[in-house]
Motif scaffolding. Structure first.
Motif, PDB file in Angstrom:
ATOM      1  N   TRP A 117     -13.068 -65.200  27.179  1.00 54.39           N
ATOM      2  CA  TRP A 117     -11.921 -65.985  26.703  1.00 54.39           C
ATOM      3  C   TRP A 117     -12.343 -67.147  25.816  1.00 54.39           C
ATOM      4  CZ3 TRP A 117     -13.212 -65.294  31.863  1.00 54.39           C
ATOM      5  CH2 TRP A 117     -13.877 -66.355  32.469  1.00 54.39           C
ATOM      6  N   ASP A 159     -13.969 -55.498  20.752  1.00 58.58           N
ATOM      7  CA  ASP A 159     -14.968 -56.385  20.157  1.00 58.58           C
ATOM      8  C   ASP A 159     -15.300 -55.970  18.726  1.00 58.58           C
ATOM      9  OD1 ASP A 159     -16.406 -54.072  20.617  1.00 58.58           O
ATOM     10  OD2 ASP A 159     -17.842 -54.955  22.013  1.00 58.58           O
ATOM     11  N   GLY A 160     -14.777 -54.814  18.299  1.00 59.02           N
ATOM     12  CA  GLY A 160     -15.082 -54.333  16.946  1.00 59.02           C
ATOM     13  C   GLY A 160     -16.532 -53.922  16.792  1.00 59.02           C
ATOM     14  N   ARG A 170      -7.733 -66.986  32.874  1.00 55.11           N
ATOM     15  CA  ARG A 170      -8.189 -67.339  31.519  1.00 55.11           C
ATOM     16  C   ARG A 170      -8.355 -66.074  30.676  1.00 55.11           C
ATOM     17  NH1 ARG A 170     -10.508 -72.496  30.851  1.00 55.11           N
ATOM     18  NH2 ARG A 170     -10.883 -73.649  32.784  1.00 55.11           N
ATOM     19  N   MET A 204     -21.272 -59.845  22.888  1.00 54.17           N
ATOM     20  CA  MET A 204     -20.574 -59.512  24.132  1.00 54.17           C
ATOM     21  C   MET A 204     -20.517 -60.725  25.054  1.00 54.17           C
ATOM     22  SD  MET A 204     -22.064 -55.750  25.085  1.00 54.17           S
ATOM     23  CE  MET A 204     -20.802 -55.385  26.310  1.00 54.17           C
ATOM     24  N   PRO A 205     -19.474 -60.798  25.856  1.00 52.41           N
ATOM     25  CA  PRO A 205     -19.477 -61.843  26.882  1.00 52.41           C
ATOM     26  C   PRO A 205     -20.503 -61.504  27.962  1.00 52.41           C
ATOM     27  CG  PRO A 205     -17.546 -60.423  27.128  1.00 52.41           C
ATOM     28  CD  PRO A 205     -18.259 -59.976  25.885  1.00 52.41           C
ATOM     29  N   PHE A 242     -12.131 -57.147  24.554  1.00 52.86           N
ATOM     30  CA  PHE A 242     -11.667 -58.521  24.723  1.00 52.86           C
ATOM     31  C   PHE A 242     -10.953 -59.011  23.470  1.00 52.86           C
ATOM     32  CE2 PHE A 242     -16.207 -58.935  23.455  1.00 52.86           C
ATOM     33  CZ  PHE A 242     -16.097 -59.718  22.334  1.00 52.86           C
ATOM     34  N   GLU A 292     -26.277 -50.051  29.340  1.00 56.44           N
ATOM     35  CA  GLU A 292     -26.480 -50.384  30.756  1.00 56.44           C
ATOM     36  C   GLU A 292     -25.401 -51.294  31.312  1.00 56.44           C
ATOM     37  OE1 GLU A 292     -30.559 -51.688  31.288  1.00 56.44           O
ATOM     38  OE2 GLU A 292     -31.213 -50.150  29.865  1.00 56.44           O
ATOM     39  N   THR A 293     -24.565 -51.803  30.414  1.00 57.98           N
ATOM     40  CA  THR A 293     -23.417 -52.593  30.855  1.00 57.98           C
ATOM     41  C   THR A 293     -22.520 -51.778  31.773  1.00 57.98           C
ATOM     42  OG1 THR A 293     -23.413 -53.270  28.540  1.00 57.98           O
ATOM     43  CG2 THR A 293     -21.630 -54.100  29.925  1.00 57.98           C
ATOM     44  N   ASN A 335     -19.226 -63.250  19.556  1.00 55.82           N
ATOM     45  CA  ASN A 335     -18.912 -62.157  18.628  1.00 55.82           C
ATOM     46  C   ASN A 335     -18.625 -62.630  17.196  1.00 55.82           C
ATOM     47  OD1 ASN A 335     -18.693 -59.388  18.209  1.00 55.82           O
ATOM     48  ND2 ASN A 335     -16.487 -59.362  18.509  1.00 55.82           N
ATOM     49  N   HIS A 350     -27.887 -56.160  30.514  1.00 52.98           N
ATOM     50  CA  HIS A 350     -27.309 -55.053  29.751  1.00 52.98           C
ATOM     51  C   HIS A 350     -28.393 -54.185  29.118  1.00 52.98           C
ATOM     52  CE1 HIS A 350     -23.072 -57.011  29.038  1.00 52.98           C
ATOM     53  NE2 HIS A 350     -23.514 -57.189  30.249  1.00 52.98           N
ATOM     54  N   SER A 360      -6.316 -64.915  27.216  1.00 52.67           N
ATOM     55  CA  SER A 360      -7.040 -64.706  25.959  1.00 52.67           C
ATOM     56  C   SER A 360      -6.626 -63.400  25.276  1.00 52.67           C
ATOM     57  CB  SER A 360      -8.550 -64.708  26.194  1.00 52.67           C
ATOM     58  OG  SER A 360      -8.956 -63.533  26.874  1.00 52.67           O
ATOM     59  N   ILE A 404     -12.923 -55.725  30.046  1.00 56.27           N
ATOM     60  CA  ILE A 404     -12.879 -56.812  29.075  1.00 56.27           C
ATOM     61  C   ILE A 404     -14.248 -57.115  28.476  1.00 56.27           C
ATOM     62  CG2 ILE A 404     -13.279 -58.732  30.672  1.00 56.27           C
ATOM     63  CD1 ILE A 404     -10.922 -60.158  29.197  1.00 56.27           C
ATOM     64  N   SER A 405     -15.269 -56.531  29.038  1.00 58.79           N
ATOM     65  CA  SER A 405     -16.601 -56.754  28.491  1.00 58.79           C
ATOM     66  C   SER A 405     -16.681 -56.289  27.033  1.00 58.79           C
ATOM     67  CB  SER A 405     -17.637 -56.007  29.352  1.00 58.79           C
ATOM     68  OG  SER A 405     -18.931 -56.330  28.940  1.00 58.79           O
ATOM     69  N   CYS A 406     -16.013 -55.193  26.713  1.00 66.50           N
ATOM     70  CA  CYS A 406     -15.963 -54.721  25.319  1.00 66.50           C
ATOM     71  C   CYS A 406     -14.557 -54.825  24.735  1.00 66.50           C
ATOM     72  CB  CYS A 406     -16.421 -53.263  25.228  1.00 66.50           C
ATOM     73  SG  CYS A 406     -18.148 -53.021  25.659  1.00 66.50           S
ATOM     74  N   ASN A 419     -10.841 -67.457  36.481  1.00 65.36           N
ATOM     75  CA  ASN A 419     -11.411 -66.727  35.349  1.00 65.36           C
ATOM     76  C   ASN A 419     -10.538 -65.554  34.928  1.00 65.36           C
ATOM     77  OD1 ASN A 419     -13.535 -68.449  35.128  1.00 65.36           O
ATOM     78  ND2 ASN A 419     -15.050 -67.092  36.081  1.00 65.36           N
TER      79      ASN A 419
END
Lengths: 402, 116
Positions: free
Chosen positions: B115, A270-271, A26, B87-88, A264, A377-378, B34, B60, A30, A260-262, A23
């Motif tokens: 990804w 993520d904009g 990958r 979000m992922p 990415f 909370e992320t 997204n 979340h 990305s 990478i949660s935001c 992962n």
């Protein structure tokens, strides 16, 4: 040295300084696809990808006094290419001092919404606001047209693209500024309804030229991209472009630290809008963030749904149709791209952190509570070592254009 | 309009009711990360009075940043527009079906990777 099998588009075995899970591999790939992305088409601006419009837009972007008589600034005064297309200051300084850090123009074309709170839905709508802000360029839409009209070469280029400049813009008997705001309302009221429409239409075209130029301001290849390219092409030299320290930082970024949660995708953003829980800063009232942005963009005369847009359909303006405010968006600010972020210090919407080291230290400990809303909370404390934080910073710095 | 339906996903692995489960037809067989997207709901057990859709990221503590709009296509098919899973991570998509003033809630769990 760990050896990993590079499946998923990679066929070789390469030497890396870190071992990556499937992962993580990958995720890393990305962030740097084989083809660098281009800004999406912008149907609300038919000149968005017109090279002549971009050429004119570049001249206007760097033109001091663009906003009309008595003004001295250009777009580049705050979006200086030498300073990462920002200004290097904590707060934007124009004719006054704001309370927000100047976002970089570079890569802004990839955003669906512009400004920290997303209060404009395009680059061309964004460009209108600083021109008339009393603490920024402090001019007017009419003043911009007068500036262009007073320069033979600019006027010629403008008219070859957009047609005849309205006669009212060349009427030197009028007050030099007119806008539908308190300061320049006298000039605005003096215009007929027909002339106001002509001014707004011509101003919108001018903004679209500026946006066409800004769409060309995007990041180039970075050491990280060369590294990934080296892995893909089995080029040993290229794969050395990322230092072992930065490789470890990259593994943290896509793995344990979960940045990478935001951050990415190829832009490492993520904009979207998030409340990361920054404590109140000095005596500055906490910004409401995204809910205020949504309210403003809906009312914006130059949004994609209004008459100056080249495509007012909901299809071209989907995010305007479905966007919502709720308790989770209070205090939320836009995720910046991390490409070339090393050049845009200081950081955060209020520029409170002078260095990237301070930024990662914040995410490491998440001190305090936000002034408005609640922290997403992320986010959990990373509790990384100093060495790991330095690795993260090394990776982020490897995202700078070469 | 939704593109050719490539995959039908059965709802209700964790459904809150025992009724026959609606089907979700995603464009290209998957929910994108997204991006605003549309999908179609098929009520396999007949017409309903109302259908609504929502989604959350339970870990979340938040949901979507858009508000989807559900439009009736015919007695048993509904179009959902304005979905965005921004979000992922782990998401739950909820479909609430109302019949005879009683609502049944179905849930589809899905995980989006950064990804994708």
């Amino acid at each position: 040295m760990g050896i990993i099998s590079l499946a998923f588009g990679l066929s070789s075995m390469m030497q890396l300084s870190v071992e990556l899970t499937e992962n993580e591999l990958r995720a890393m790939l990305s962030l740097s696809p084989p083809q660098a992305p281009a800004p999406r088409p912008k149907p609300t601006n038919v000149f968005a990808d017109n090279p002549d419009a971009a050429k004119l837009g570049e001249k206007l972007f760097f033109l001091e006094g663009l906003a009309g008589e008595g003004t001295t600034q250009s777009c580049a005064s705050c979006h200086n290419p030498e300073l990462g297309w920002s200004d290097g200051l904590q707060f934007a300084i124009g004719d006054g001092v704001g309370t927000l850090n100047t976002p970089a123009v570079r890569n802004a074309a990839f955003n669906n919404f512009v400004f920290w709170d997303g209060s404009a839905d395009s680059l061309w709508a964004q460009a209108a606001q600083p021109i008339e802000s009393p603490i920024e360029m402090h001019g007017s839409r009419y003043g911009v047209l007068r500036t262009i009209s007073s320069d033979e070469e600019l006027l010629s280029e403008w008219q070859s693209l957009f047609g005849q400049m309205p006669a009212v813009a060349q009427d030197l008997t009028r007050a030099p500024h007119a806008a539908p705001n308190e300061e320049f309302s006298a000039g605005w009221r003096a215009l007929t309804e027909e002339n106001r429409l002509a001014v707004n239409t011509a101003f919108a075209k001018t903004l679209k030229a500026i946006a066409a130029f800004e769409r060309t301001v995007v990041s180039g290849k970075s050491n990280f991209d060369l590294f990934v390219e080296g892995l893909r092409t089995e080029d040993e030299e290229l794969s050395k472009a990322l230092s072992p320290q930065a490789q470890r930082g990259m593994k943290l970024f896509v793995g344990e630290a979960n940045c990478i949660s935001c951050h990415f995708g190829p832009l490492l953003s993520d904009g979207q809008f998030h409340n990361i829980g920054l404590e109140p800063y000095k005596d500055i009232p906490p910004a409401i963030g995204r809910p205020g942005g949504i309210e403003k963009v809906r009312l914006d005369l130059f949004n994609g749904r209004n008459q100056f847009s080249d495509d007012t359909s909901w299809k071209a303006n989907g995010q305007m149709l479905y966007m919502i405010s709720n308790e989770h968006t209070v205090g939320a600010m836009k995720t910046p791209s991390l490409r070339d972020v090393a050049a845009t210090a200081p950081y955060m919407h209020d520029g409170r952190f002078k260095t990237l080291e301070e930024v990662v230290e914040f995410y490491n400990l998440l001190p305090g509570f936000p002034g408005v809303g609640h922290r997403e909370e992320t986010l959990n404390r990373l509790l990384l070592s100093d060495e790991q934080l330095a690795e993260l910073v090394a990776f982020i710095k490897s995202l700078s254009s070469l | 309009m939704i593109r050719k339906l490539l995959l039908l996903l059965m709802l209700g692995a964790l459904a809150s009711c025992q009724g026959p489960l609606p089907l979700m037809h995603f464009p290209d067989g998957r929910a994108p990360l997204n991006e605003i997207f549309s999908f179609e709901i098929e009520l396999v057990d007949g017409p309903a009075e109302n259908v609504s859709v929502d989604a959350d990221m339970p870990s979340h503590g938040h949901g979507m940043v858009t508000e989807p709009v559900v439009t009736k296509i015919d007695a048993t098919h509904y179009q959902v527009d304005g979905m965005m899973l921004h979000m992922p991570g782990y998401w739950e998509i909820y479909v609430e079906v109302t019949r005879d003033n009683e609502s049944e809630r179905f849930m589809l769990p899905l995980t989006l990777e950064a990804w994708e």
